[in-house]
Write an enzyme that holds these catalytic residues in place. Structure first.
Site, short mmCIF file in Angstrom:
data_model
loop_
_atom_site.label_atom_id
_atom_site.label_comp_id
_atom_site.label_asym_id
_atom_site.label_seq_id
_atom_site.Cartn_x
_atom_site.Cartn_y
_atom_site.Cartn_z
N ARG A 66 0.82 -1.22 0.00
CA ARG A 66 0.00 0.00 0.00
C ARG A 66 0.85 1.26 0.00
NH1 ARG A 66 -3.66 -2.18 4.65
NH2 ARG A 66 -2.03 -3.76 4.58
N GLU A 103 4.75 -9.58 15.42
CA GLU A 103 4.23 -10.06 16.70
C GLU A 103 4.46 -11.58 16.81
OE1 GLU A 103 0.24 -8.86 17.32
OE2 GLU A 103 0.20 -9.55 19.41
#
Ligand code: AMP
Length: 183
Positions: A66, A103
């Site tokens: 993006r 994460e």
């Protein structure tokens, strides 16, 4: 742009929030609806480009995927070159790369070091900053290639995730158009 640019507050209304994507508990801030609006992409580009112009950026770098949309638009608006920072294995030349922690697990970004002229002032552009891991990895790569990286621009900030603060600690000024609370 024919119509006056939408304000950041108006742009915020165009972001679609999708709960529990890609995992339970995540509020996904989806820019599909923003860029699908006739003035959404042009207005975002306008505001980001004005900031990059004031910072005297000499080149724009954007992260796959993006960041390519907003970064390339800003580069066109300012008449600057664009550097794609890519997911692994996409570039057809010898690359430099950096692995960074997510994460869960790790990810990797790569770029063509020849895309940078040593000492060039490069501004980073992406759609959103969350933990800042992607942007910090990009700063590391660009600096390794010889760029001066002092500015990162995002459409959306999730301040509770601390990414902007981490980038500032790395000597990068962070500017964002709009914010959402929470993860
Ligand atoms: P981070 O490395 O944690 O700053 O994450 C940055 C990248 O992950 C951005 O390029 C976003 O496109 C994407 N991302 C992370 N969290 C979200 C979210 N809540 N909504 C939409 N995209 C996100």
């Amino acid at each position: 742009m024919s119509a006056p640019p939408l304000s950041p507050a108006e742009l915020r209304q165009l972001v679609r929030t999708v709960p529990d994507f890609p995992e339970p508990g995540i509020q996904f801030r989806d820019i599909t609806t923003l860029i699908g609006h006739p003035q959404g992409l042009a207005s975002s580009m306008h505001h980001l480009a004005e900031i990059a112009r004031a910072a005297q950026a000499q080149k724009i770098a954007g992260m796959e995927a993006r960041g390519f949309i907003f970064g390339a638009a800003v580069a066109v608006q300012l008449g600057l070159g664009f550097v794609p920072v890519r997911k692994p294995g996409k570039l057809p030349v010898a690359t430099i790369g950096v692995d960074y922690a997510l994460e869960y697990g790790t990810d990797r970004l790569e770029m063509d070091p020849a895309a940078i002229v040593r000492g060039e002032r490069v501004a980073i552009v992406d759609d959103l900053i969350a933990t800042g891991g992607t942007a910090l990895a990009t700063v590391q790569l660009l600096r390794e290639a010889g760029a001066v990286v002092e500015q990162a621009l995002f459409v959306i900030d999730l301040p509770d995730l601390g990414g902007a603060a981490r980038l500032r600690d790395a000597g990068v000024e962070v500017r964002t158009l709009l914010q959402f609370d929470g993860a």
